[in-house]
Motif scaffolding. Structure first.
Motif, mmCIF file in Angstrom:
data_model
loop_
_atom_site.group_PDB
_atom_site.id
_atom_site.type_symbol
_atom_site.label_atom_id
_atom_site.label_comp_id
_atom_site.label_asym_id
_atom_site.label_seq_id
_atom_site.Cartn_x
_atom_site.Cartn_y
_atom_site.Cartn_z
ATOM 1 N N GLN A 105 11.644 -1.808 11.522
ATOM 2 C CA GLN A 105 10.813 -0.615 11.376
ATOM 3 C C GLN A 105 9.355 -0.944 11.092
ATOM 4 N N TYR A 106 9.050 -2.218 10.802
ATOM 5 C CA TYR A 106 7.675 -2.618 10.500
ATOM 6 C C TYR A 106 7.185 -3.739 11.423
ATOM 7 N N LYS A 107 7.733 -3.811 12.635
ATOM 8 C CA LYS A 107 7.401 -4.927 13.524
ATOM 9 C C LYS A 107 5.951 -4.904 13.987
ATOM 10 N N GLU A 108 5.418 -3.728 14.233
ATOM 11 C CA GLU A 108 4.039 -3.644 14.713
ATOM 12 C C GLU A 108 3.072 -3.993 13.586
ATOM 13 N N ARG A 109 2.054 -4.794 13.907
ATOM 14 C CA ARG A 109 1.070 -5.188 12.899
ATOM 15 C C ARG A 109 0.062 -4.061 12.685
ATOM 16 N N THR A 110 0.235 -3.353 11.586
ATOM 17 C CA THR A 110 -0.729 -2.373 11.104
ATOM 18 C C THR A 110 -0.926 -2.637 9.623
ATOM 19 N N ALA A 111 -1.979 -2.082 9.058
ATOM 20 C CA ALA A 111 -2.230 -2.292 7.628
ATOM 21 C C ALA A 111 -1.055 -1.794 6.801
ATOM 22 N N HIS A 112 -0.530 -0.617 7.158
ATOM 23 C CA HIS A 112 0.596 -0.051 6.419
ATOM 24 C C HIS A 112 1.830 -0.939 6.544
ATOM 25 N N ASN A 113 2.153 -1.363 7.763
ATOM 26 C CA ASN A 113 3.339 -2.182 7.967
ATOM 27 C C ASN A 113 3.207 -3.548 7.306
ATOM 28 N N ASP A 114 2.007 -4.131 7.368
ATOM 29 C CA ASP A 114 1.797 -5.423 6.706
ATOM 30 C C ASP A 114 2.030 -5.316 5.204
ATOM 31 N N THR A 115 1.601 -4.209 4.613
ATOM 32 C CA THR A 115 1.817 -3.996 3.181
ATOM 33 C C THR A 115 3.296 -3.928 2.859
ATOM 34 N N ARG A 116 4.055 -3.255 3.720
ATOM 35 C CA ARG A 116 5.498 -3.150 3.479
ATOM 36 C C ARG A 116 6.191 -4.512 3.662
ATOM 37 N N VAL A 117 5.764 -5.267 4.657
ATOM 38 C CA VAL A 117 6.332 -6.596 4.870
ATOM 39 C C VAL A 117 6.053 -7.490 3.664
ATOM 40 N N LEU A 118 4.810 -7.493 3.203
ATOM 41 C CA LEU A 118 4.465 -8.323 2.045
ATOM 42 C C LEU A 118 5.169 -7.834 0.784
ATOM 43 N N GLY A 119 5.396 -6.532 0.691
ATOM 44 C CA GLY A 119 6.123 -6.009 -0.467
ATOM 45 C C GLY A 119 7.518 -6.601 -0.577
ATOM 46 N N LEU A 120 8.191 -6.724 0.558
ATOM 47 C CA LEU A 120 9.524 -7.325 0.554
ATOM 48 C C LEU A 120 9.459 -8.813 0.258
ATOM 49 N N TYR A 121 8.580 -9.516 0.967
ATOM 50 C CA TYR A 121 8.575 -10.973 0.865
ATOM 51 C C TYR A 121 7.981 -11.463 -0.448
ATOM 52 N N GLU A 122 6.994 -10.778 -0.985
ATOM 53 C CA GLU A 122 6.387 -11.224 -2.242
ATOM 54 C C GLU A 122 7.112 -10.674 -3.464
ATOM 55 N N ASN A 123 7.491 -9.410 -3.427
ATOM 56 C CA ASN A 123 8.224 -8.777 -4.526
ATOM 57 C C ASN A 123 7.648 -9.161 -5.883
ATOM 58 N N ASN A 124 6.369 -8.867 -6.062
ATOM 59 C CA ASN A 124 5.647 -9.324 -7.251
ATOM 60 C C ASN A 124 6.134 -8.694 -8.545
ATOM 61 N N ASN A 125 6.986 -7.675 -8.456
ATOM 62 C CA ASN A 125 7.594 -7.123 -9.666
ATOM 63 C C ASN A 125 8.485 -8.154 -10.377
ATOM 64 N N MET A 126 8.899 -9.183 -9.632
ATOM 65 C CA MET A 126 9.846 -10.155 -10.181
ATOM 66 C C MET A 126 9.201 -11.485 -10.548
ATOM 67 N N LEU A 127 7.882 -11.531 -10.644
ATOM 68 C CA LEU A 127 7.228 -12.793 -10.977
ATOM 69 C C LEU A 127 7.623 -13.297 -12.355
ATOM 70 N N LEU A 128 7.826 -12.387 -13.283
ATOM 71 C CA LEU A 128 8.128 -12.749 -14.662
ATOM 72 C C LEU A 128 8.982 -11.668 -15.272
ATOM 73 N N GLY A 129 9.973 -12.081 -16.058
ATOM 74 C CA GLY A 129 10.831 -11.105 -16.704
ATOM 75 C C GLY A 129 11.890 -10.633 -15.741
ATOM 76 N N ALA A 130 12.397 -9.442 -15.942
ATOM 77 C CA ALA A 130 13.460 -8.933 -15.079
ATOM 78 C C ALA A 130 13.680 -7.457 -15.339
ATOM 79 N N ARG A 131 14.426 -6.854 -14.477
ATOM 80 C CA ARG A 131 14.876 -5.484 -14.725
ATOM 81 C C ARG A 131 16.049 -5.512 -15.693
ATOM 82 N N GLN A 132 16.244 -4.402 -16.347
ATOM 83 C CA GLN A 132 17.342 -4.333 -17.301
ATOM 84 C C GLN A 132 18.678 -4.441 -16.579
ATOM 85 N N LEU A 133 19.605 -5.216 -17.140
ATOM 86 C CA LEU A 133 20.969 -5.315 -16.636
ATOM 87 C C LEU A 133 21.880 -4.622 -17.635
#
Length: 364
Positions: free
Chosen positions: A328-356
């Protein structure tokens, strides 16, 4: 309990989180649903995955020309960490089963101050397609790979899976779902290993178990669902594997995979905690360090210590790699690039974690 993951409900309940959207309470400590009654002091361990070492590599989506440096620099950083109990190399150590690349990896692992363990990935044995063989390399079978890394978890029995006690109350289990005789990069966990996993968990109830496998236990994106273009990132019989883990929830199984080449992600499904570890040689080029006790887990996921220019090159290579982008994000657009990087970088998980907690992300 039904553990089937449907495309419709995956999109409805899981896709935003898995694409790295902001989620409240994304730092802190994760509390297991079934704390172990067997006490042990905090244990620190590291996970490196998918280094794809290639002494003759060229940069594409995978930064093969930098692969040796990425591994060696990561090992140097891990040697600075205090009190690491072990380092797990979670598969795809090599580009395609080359003995010459394996020597580089083994030498790097031997230079670690902490003990190291190895899990085989789908790139760690001779390629099924002859055209992938390159001059100047000799190739190993999957059995030869296991023999080559004997002493890094593997023993002299030839078994491709094993169990280790780290300390009383904390055990490590590894699985091998590779299918070397098939011309695909997917996997299937044999019945023999499913039974072994069940026996190992059920006979050690009340202890914490770190379960490592290169292939994924759960899908992380819609494209990985059955029939999707990236279905082989997830082991074929994942529902059967998850059923064994869920059956033995009193053994606190924590499943950790690689293979997907995305940043560190976590998910809780039917009281089982699942992680996927990032690759050393494709964006965002990270490794992970965990601290675990009978009640909680925490982590950090640093970038491989190479120059920012190389990291930026890797990011651009990812964005230009059409196949690695979700459909769904194959075409290179600013919006799609942001979504691709969101998945691959997932910066929410750099430190700490979500509650288990007891609350699950149940998808049926």
């Amino acid at each position: 309990m039904d553990t089937t993951i449907s495309r419709r409900n995956f999109i409805k309940t899981g896709s935003l989180a898995l694409l790295g959207a902001a989620i409240a309470a994304n730092t802190g400590t994760n509390v297991f649903a079934n704390p172990s009654p067997t006490p042990f002091k905090p244990i620190r361990f590291a996970v490196i995955s998918d280094p794809h070492v290639d002494i003759k590599g060229e940069n594409k989506m995978k930064m093969s020309a930098y692969s040796v440096d990425c591994l060696q620099q990561t090992v140097a950083e891990l040697n600075k960490e205090e009190d690491l109990a072990f380092v797990m190399a979670n598969g795809d150590l090599l580009q395609d089963g080359e003995r010459e690349n394996a020597k580089v990896v083994r030498d790097a692992l031997k230079s670690l101050k902490a003990p190291s363990f190895v899990v085989s990935g789908n790139h760690d044995y001779e390629p099924a397609k002859p055209e992938k063989r390159r001059p100047g390399f000799s190739y190993m079978t999957t059995d030869e790979f296991v023999q080559y890394f004997a002493g890094h978890g593997y023993d002299n029995s030839g078994s491709h899976y094993y169990a280790k006690e780290i300390v009383p109350g904390l055990r490590l289990l590894t699985l091998d779902a590779c299918v070397p005789l098939e011309k695909r990069w997917g996997g299937n966990l044999p019945e023999e290993q499913l039974q072994w996993l069940d026996e190992e968990l059920s006979s050690h109830a009340g202890e914490v178990h770190l379960v490592f496998m290169h292939h994924n236990f759960i899908p992380w994106t819609v494209d990985e669902l059955r029939g999707g273009p990236k279905k082989w990132f997830c082991v074929d019989n994942a529902p059967d594997v998850r059923a064994v883990l869920e059956k033995n929830i009193s053994s606190t199984p924590i499943a950790i995979s690689g293979h997907r080449h995305i940043g560190l992600h976590h998910r809780m499904l039917n009281k089982v905690n699942y992680f996927v570890a990032p690759s050393l040689n494709s964006h965002p080029m990270r490794y992970s360090v965990f601290t675990i006790t009978p009640e909680q887990i925490s982590w950090k996921t640093p970038m491989v210590p190479i120059s920012e220019i190389k990291h930026l090159e890797a990011r651009e290579a990812l964005l230009n790699a059409t196949w690695w982008r979700d459909e769904q994000y194959k075409e290179r657009t600013a919006h799609n690039d942001t979504r691709v990087l969101g998945l691959y970088e997932n910066n929410n998980m750099l430190l700490g974690a979500r509650q288990l907690m007891e609350k699950n992300e149940k998808i049926a």
